[in-house]
Design an enzyme around this catalytic site. Structure first.
Site: not given
Length: 245
Positions: A134, A147
């Site tokens: 990501s 995250y």
């Protein structure tokens, strides 16, 4: 006369592929595209769905059983595609240890242990691993510490595997997406605090407006898994509409 879909090149004819997180969103699109290009695919997700094996990949016994069954069904492996992941926004004061552990278990531990379990099969086929990291793995984002931390661990872990497996003929790469129009991304926003600082959120806004369709990111994954990327390993291909410069 109705429009017919354009036939896809058969880049993966005869190839054997595992795709995780395939019950919906990006993973479902990735599995569909691999099949459309001739691959035999075993797909998995934590939730059951059509043509998807239900498995919690953070559970050691379940993961090991899934890999054994998948390799037996496919007769080997050419591509491991790690798409499964979780994300839940939370202000620092609302982060729990359990939530942090769950992010690491799903986003980092599971794909790394899957790569370990599949390594010998991939060495035999001179195959490759492609994982979804990501932009959160390379930039700080507010309300997103679990995250960001777990995806950073995934990215560097995959790069380490890429170095270790390179001389054995296995490529290891990552794709780092920005915002994708998927149920996971929509659900994650529910964790934003009532006093969200939207100026901080705007730091992660893309130059090209809007969330990406999953297919845009799926195409990048298939490229890295294909023979066209035969000289690409240890890469982190950013697909984010211009967030990370």
């Amino acid at each position: 006369m109705t429009d017919q879909p354009t036939p896809r090149a058969q880049r993966f004819a005869g190839r054997r592929v595992i795709v995780t997180g395939a019950a919906g969103g990006l993973g479902q699109v990735v599995a569909e595209l691999f099949r459309a290009e001739g691959a035999a695919v075993v797909a998995t997700d934590v939730a059951p769905a059509e043509d998807v094996v239900a498995c919690d990949l953070s559970d050691d016994a379940a993961r090991e059983g899934f890999v054994a069954d998948a390799l037996a069904e496919l007769g080997g492996l050419d591509v491991l595609c790690n798409v499964a992941g979780i994300q839940q926004f939370a202000a620092i004061g609302a982060i729990t240890a359990d939530a942090l552990r769950r992010h690491f278990d799903v986003n980092a531990l599971a794909p790394l242990m899957l790569a370990q379990a599949c390594a010998e099969a991939l060495v035999e086929s001179k195959g490759n691993v492609v994982s979804v990291a990501s932009i959160s793995s390379v930039m700080g984002q507010p309300y997103n510490a679990p995250y960001c931390a777990s995806k950073a661990a995934l990215l560097l872990g995959m790069r380490a595997l890429g170095v270790e497996l390179a001389t054995r003929g296995v490529r290891v790469n990552c794709v780092s997406p920005g915002g994708i129009a998927t149920p996971m991304v929509e659900a994650a926003a529910a964790g934003l605090p009532a006093d969200t600082n939207w100026d901080l959120i705007a730091r992660s806004t893309s130059v090209i407006p809007g969330f990406m369709p999953p297919a845009d990111v799926a195409e990048a994954l298939l490229y890295l898994a294909s023979d066209a990327a035969a000289s690409v390993t240890g890469a982190n291909l950013v697909v984010d509409r211009g967030v990370v410069w």
